[in-house]
Design an enzyme around this catalytic site. Structure first.
Site, PDB file in Angstrom:
ATOM      1  N   LYS A   1      -1.065  -6.802  15.790  1.00 39.33           N
ATOM      2  CA  LYS A   1      -2.533  -6.683  15.778  1.00 39.33           C
ATOM      3  C   LYS A   1      -3.187  -7.663  16.748  1.00 39.33           C
ATOM      4  O   LYS A   1      -4.068  -7.270  17.531  1.00 39.33           O
ATOM      5  CB  LYS A   1      -3.044  -6.901  14.352  1.00 39.33           C
ATOM      6  CG  LYS A   1      -4.559  -6.896  14.206  1.00 39.33           C
ATOM      7  CD  LYS A   1      -4.981  -6.682  12.781  1.00 39.33           C
ATOM      8  CE  LYS A   1      -4.236  -7.564  11.805  1.00 39.33           C
ATOM      9  NZ  LYS A   1      -4.450  -9.012  12.025  1.00 39.33           N
TER      10      LYS A   1
ATOM     11  N   THR B   1      -1.783  -9.161  19.297  1.00 44.04           N
ATOM     12  CA  THR B   1      -1.358  -8.761  20.635  1.00 44.04           C
ATOM     13  C   THR B   1      -2.244  -7.632  21.161  1.00 44.04           C
ATOM     14  O   THR B   1      -2.662  -7.638  22.326  1.00 44.04           O
ATOM     15  CB  THR B   1       0.111  -8.313  20.604  1.00 44.04           C
ATOM     16  OG1 THR B   1       0.905  -9.365  20.056  1.00 44.04           O
ATOM     17  CG2 THR B   1       0.616  -7.968  21.990  1.00 44.04           C
TER      18      THR B   1
ATOM     19  N   ARG C   1      -8.795 -15.761  15.440  1.00 45.61           N
ATOM     20  CA  ARG C   1      -8.720 -16.941  14.578  1.00 45.61           C
ATOM     21  C   ARG C   1      -7.730 -17.969  15.120  1.00 45.61           C
ATOM     22  O   ARG C   1      -6.874 -17.660  15.925  1.00 45.61           O
ATOM     23  CB  ARG C   1      -8.287 -16.534  13.163  1.00 45.61           C
ATOM     24  CG  ARG C   1      -9.277 -15.643  12.438  1.00 45.61           C
ATOM     25  CD  ARG C   1      -8.677 -15.086  11.159  1.00 45.61           C
ATOM     26  NE  ARG C   1      -7.546 -14.215  11.449  1.00 45.61           N
ATOM     27  CZ  ARG C   1      -6.633 -13.853  10.569  1.00 45.61           C
ATOM     28  NH1 ARG C   1      -6.704 -14.303   9.332  1.00 45.61           N
ATOM     29  NH2 ARG C   1      -5.648 -13.055  10.909  1.00 45.61           N
TER      30      ARG C   1
ATOM     31  N   LYS D   1       5.897 -16.471   9.243  1.00 45.94           N
ATOM     32  CA  LYS D   1       5.120 -15.492  10.006  1.00 45.94           C
ATOM     33  C   LYS D   1       5.085 -15.798  11.496  1.00 45.94           C
ATOM     34  O   LYS D   1       5.036 -14.909  12.331  1.00 45.94           O
ATOM     35  CB  LYS D   1       3.691 -15.430   9.446  1.00 45.94           C
ATOM     36  CG  LYS D   1       2.777 -14.438  10.164  1.00 45.94           C
ATOM     37  CD  LYS D   1       1.417 -14.391   9.490  1.00 45.94           C
ATOM     38  CE  LYS D   1       0.480 -13.444  10.232  1.00 45.94           C
ATOM     39  NZ  LYS D   1       0.051 -13.960  11.520  1.00 45.94           N
TER      40      LYS D   1
ATOM     41  N   ALA E   1      -6.440 -13.513   5.337  1.00 48.50           N
ATOM     42  CA  ALA E   1      -7.070 -12.348   4.713  1.00 48.50           C
ATOM     43  C   ALA E   1      -6.459 -12.003   3.368  1.00 48.50           C
ATOM     44  O   ALA E   1      -7.061 -11.276   2.586  1.00 48.50           O
ATOM     45  CB  ALA E   1      -6.986 -11.142   5.634  1.00 48.50           C
TER      46      ALA E   1
ATOM     47  N   PHE F   1      -4.325  -9.189   8.580  1.00 49.62           N
ATOM     48  CA  PHE F   1      -3.446  -8.264   7.866  1.00 49.62           C
ATOM     49  C   PHE F   1      -3.938  -6.816   7.968  1.00 49.62           C
ATOM     50  O   PHE F   1      -4.530  -6.437   8.970  1.00 49.62           O
ATOM     51  CB  PHE F   1      -3.266  -8.720   6.409  1.00 49.62           C
ATOM     52  CG  PHE F   1      -2.543 -10.027   6.291  1.00 49.62           C
ATOM     53  CD1 PHE F   1      -1.272 -10.196   6.837  1.00 49.62           C
ATOM     54  CD2 PHE F   1      -3.111 -11.110   5.638  1.00 49.62           C
ATOM     55  CE1 PHE F   1      -0.595 -11.403   6.738  1.00 49.62           C
ATOM     56  CE2 PHE F   1      -2.431 -12.323   5.539  1.00 49.62           C
ATOM     57  CZ  PHE F   1      -1.176 -12.470   6.086  1.00 49.62           C
TER      58      PHE F   1
ATOM     59  N   PHE G   1       7.089   0.145  21.248  1.00 52.16           N
ATOM     60  CA  PHE G   1       8.368  -0.558  21.277  1.00 52.16           C
ATOM     61  C   PHE G   1       9.333   0.260  22.136  1.00 52.16           C
ATOM     62  O   PHE G   1       9.243   1.495  22.192  1.00 52.16           O
ATOM     63  CB  PHE G   1       8.947  -0.711  19.864  1.00 52.16           C
ATOM     64  CG  PHE G   1       8.357  -1.848  19.079  1.00 52.16           C
ATOM     65  CD1 PHE G   1       9.115  -2.972  18.765  1.00 52.16           C
ATOM     66  CD2 PHE G   1       7.042  -1.805  18.636  1.00 52.16           C
ATOM     67  CE1 PHE G   1       8.582  -4.021  18.035  1.00 52.16           C
ATOM     68  CE2 PHE G   1       6.497  -2.846  17.908  1.00 52.16           C
ATOM     69  CZ  PHE G   1       7.270  -3.964  17.598  1.00 52.16           C
TER      70      PHE G   1
ATOM     71  N   TRP H   1       2.121  -5.107  25.580  1.00 49.39           N
ATOM     72  CA  TRP H   1       3.085  -6.194  25.408  1.00 49.39           C
ATOM     73  C   TRP H   1       3.921  -6.361  26.673  1.00 49.39           C
ATOM     74  O   TRP H   1       4.153  -7.479  27.132  1.00 49.39           O
ATOM     75  CB  TRP H   1       3.999  -5.902  24.205  1.00 49.39           C
ATOM     76  CG  TRP H   1       4.871  -7.080  23.831  1.00 49.39           C
ATOM     77  CD1 TRP H   1       4.617  -8.035  22.897  1.00 49.39           C
ATOM     78  CD2 TRP H   1       6.148  -7.415  24.407  1.00 49.39           C
ATOM     79  NE1 TRP H   1       5.648  -8.966  22.853  1.00 49.39           N
ATOM     80  CE2 TRP H   1       6.592  -8.597  23.776  1.00 49.39           C
ATOM     81  CE3 TRP H   1       6.943  -6.829  25.396  1.00 49.39           C
ATOM     82  CZ2 TRP H   1       7.804  -9.213  24.090  1.00 49.39           C
ATOM     83  CZ3 TRP H   1       8.162  -7.450  25.732  1.00 49.39           C
ATOM     84  CH2 TRP H   1       8.568  -8.614  25.075  1.00 49.39           C
TER      85      TRP H   1
END
Length: 558
Positions: A73, A75, A96, A107, A275, A303, A383, A411
């Protein structure tokens, strides 16, 4: 050719002086407070000076429920900001700050990844500009002043059995969840039960992220309820005369931090409530200032959309008077397969049936976000193992939901890999098609607000809460807090309170274990199921592999 790691990509980046980044937004160097050469705080003078300007378009990036397969998210948020700038738009990213807890736990950091990152990545994921330390210090100063007041005679008649202000630290430490304080004799005060939360769950964090200026900050801090007397009347932070000193500690932390993406585009990084246990959004100050400085602002909520986006809409937008023009829901083919029952070890194998079976989770998030009256686009974060057939299966499913899915390769390719999404999002935002509204009104009862979120967003059959919780909510309503929104503290991994239930489950209830009044922040926290406001470290924490190499560089952070 070996694929470079996130940290290798970040270190190889060519950074521009932070004054050059500010200039892209029309910020004069006099309105930047530099923290080295590559990061700075934006002055309150600049924030005040731009308030009469019109707002740009606000774009929210959210996601499906997180899985071990990965969603990306942040990224995507960073990539979309770069993508908008690449197609000629004036855009800024608002995200954030990272907590040390997940960085050293499981994480990881919060700066994006691959060629869609915010830099300096290492600084951002460690101490950055010290905002979290300031929040921790201000929070714990108040805790110390409570115990000190009781020690020196307790003129406010605080019932030490009803002190509700816990301490915080920015680290995962389950041993501190519940403690006994002030042991060791008379000189150490009156023994009582206490505990720690992680800093990102602090009401001071929430207040910093919702305050408009220093005056608003101090008022909100003063409104914090720290304890109750024997007659159950509340004792406020301002009664202890702690709000002034706390504001002093937070004076610099209130100013948003300006950094840059790998493509040297501006990014505000400020605040960091989780969150799953807090409201999950960056600061109102950063977002509203960015809206005055850019034509498009790309922000994220923590999240999945059932947590972060719901709180963004019902809490942040309600409090700040802002509204998204478009929402991007991030999903991956891998996550769809995992929601469809595929084990993590088998995610690299083509399985169109599993993709289709797992799309129910994505569909529910799309429907939920649309219920707020905003248009939705799906970003398929690519991916290398994704096959054309799997991608087409996701696109076809999203089309049945009345939305469009776009394959994104940011990415690996940076802005060039997300130009199609940027073009679509800008087009939707420019059409002003949003008709935003929260899903419950201020005047609805507190328990009914909890039920509304549980039923409309989670699709629960109902809410389980014992009489004490219902009575507490009713008491807060009688005290004038009934108009406040609700912040649900719940596992991020599922619509239910069972983290193992993936997909789009039905036939369940939401148990509310505890409720907390955050009077300064301006919301009620409902703690659901087994969620903890002080996380623990995993069996093998990331801290075991983080170290300095022979060149003095950090290894193992990513």
């Amino acid at each position: 050719m070996a694929v470079k790691s996130d940290i290798e990509i970040a270190r190889a980046a060519t950074k521009r002086p932070i004054q050059d980044i500010g200039a892209k937004l029309g910020i004069h160097s006099d309105d930047l407070v530099p923290y080295g050469h590559d990061k700075a705080k934006v002055s309150q003078r600049l924030i005040d000076a731009v308030q009469d300007r019109p707002d740009g378009k606000l774009i929210l990036v959210t996601a499906i429920n997180p899985t071990p397969a990965g969603e990306g998210k942040t990224t995507t948020t960073v990539g979309l900001g770069d993508g908008l700038n690449a197609i000629g738009k004036k855009a800024v990213v608002c995200i954030r700050e990272a907590s040390l807890g997940p960085c050293f736990g499981m994480k990881g950091g919060a700066a994006g990844g691959g060629y869609a990152q915010v830099i300096p990545m290492e600084d951002m994921n460690l101490h950055f500009t010290g905002d979290f330390h300031a929040i921790t210090s201000a929070h714990n100063l108040l805790a110390a002043m409570i115990d000190n007041h009781v020690y020196w005679g307790n003129a406010l008649d605080i019932d030490i059995r009803r002190v509700v202000w816990r301490r915080v630290m920015d680290m995962n430490d389950r041993a501190l969840r519940q403690i006994t304080a002030s042991l060791g004799g008379v000189a150490n005060g009156y023994p009582r039960e206490a505990g720690f939360d992680i800093t990102v769950a602090s009401e001071v964090m929430a207040i910093l992220c919702l305050a408009r200026n220093l005056a608003d900050l101090q008022k909100r801090l003063g409104d914090i309820i720290v304890a109750y007397r024997r007659d159950k009347t509340p004792v406020y932070c301002r009664d202890l005369k702690a709000d002034g000193a706390m504001t002093v500690l937070l004076k610099d932390a209130l100013q948003p931090n300006l950094v840059q993406t790998l493509e040297n585009n501006p990014a505000f990084v400020h605040g960091g409530p989780f969150a799953n246990i807090a409201h999950g959004c960056n600061s109102v100050t950063a977002t509203t200032t960015a809206l005055k400085l850019a034509d498009y602002v790309v922000t994220e909520a923590g999240f999945g959309a059932d947590l972060g986006a719901e709180k963004f809409m019902n809490i942040k937008c309600r409090k700040a008077g802002i509204a998204p023009a478009c929402v991007v829901v991030v999903a991956t083919v891998r996550a769809m397969k995992m929601n469809g029952g595929v084990a993590k070890a088998d995610l690299g194998l083509e399985n169109v049936d599993a993709v289709q079976a797992g799309c129910g989770n994505l569909g529910r998030h799309i429907e939920n976000v649309k219920s707020f009256g905003v248009p939705v686009v799906v970003a398929i974060n690519h991916f290398v193992t994704d096959t054309d057939a799997e991608v087409e299966a996701v696109k076809a499913y999203v089309a049945t939901q009345g939305s469009q899915a776009v394959l994104c390769k940011h990415w690996a390719q940076g802005s060039a890999g997300i130009a199609d999404l940027a073009t679509l999002v800008a087009d939707i935002a420019d059409k002003d098609a949003a008709n935003f509204a929260p899903i419950y009104p201020d005047e609805m009862g507190l328990f009914e607000k909890i039920e509304t979120i549980a039923q409309k967003i989670y699709r629960a059959d109902g809410v389980i809460a014992d009489g004490k919780i219902r009575d507490q909510l009713k008491q807060w309503e009688d005290q004038g807090y009934g108009h406040l929104p609700v912040c649900m503290a719940k596992t991020q991994y599922s619509f239910t309170t069972d983290p193992e239930r993936r997909g789009a489950p039905t036939g369940f209830t939401i148990p509310v274990r505890e409720v907390r009044l955050s009077a300064g922040a301006g919301f009620i926290v409902a703690i659901c199921g087994e969620i903890m406001t002080m996380p623990g470290l995993p069996r093998v924490p990331s801290a075991e592999t983080i170290m300095l190499n022979e060149d003095g560089q950090i290894e193992g952070l990513f």
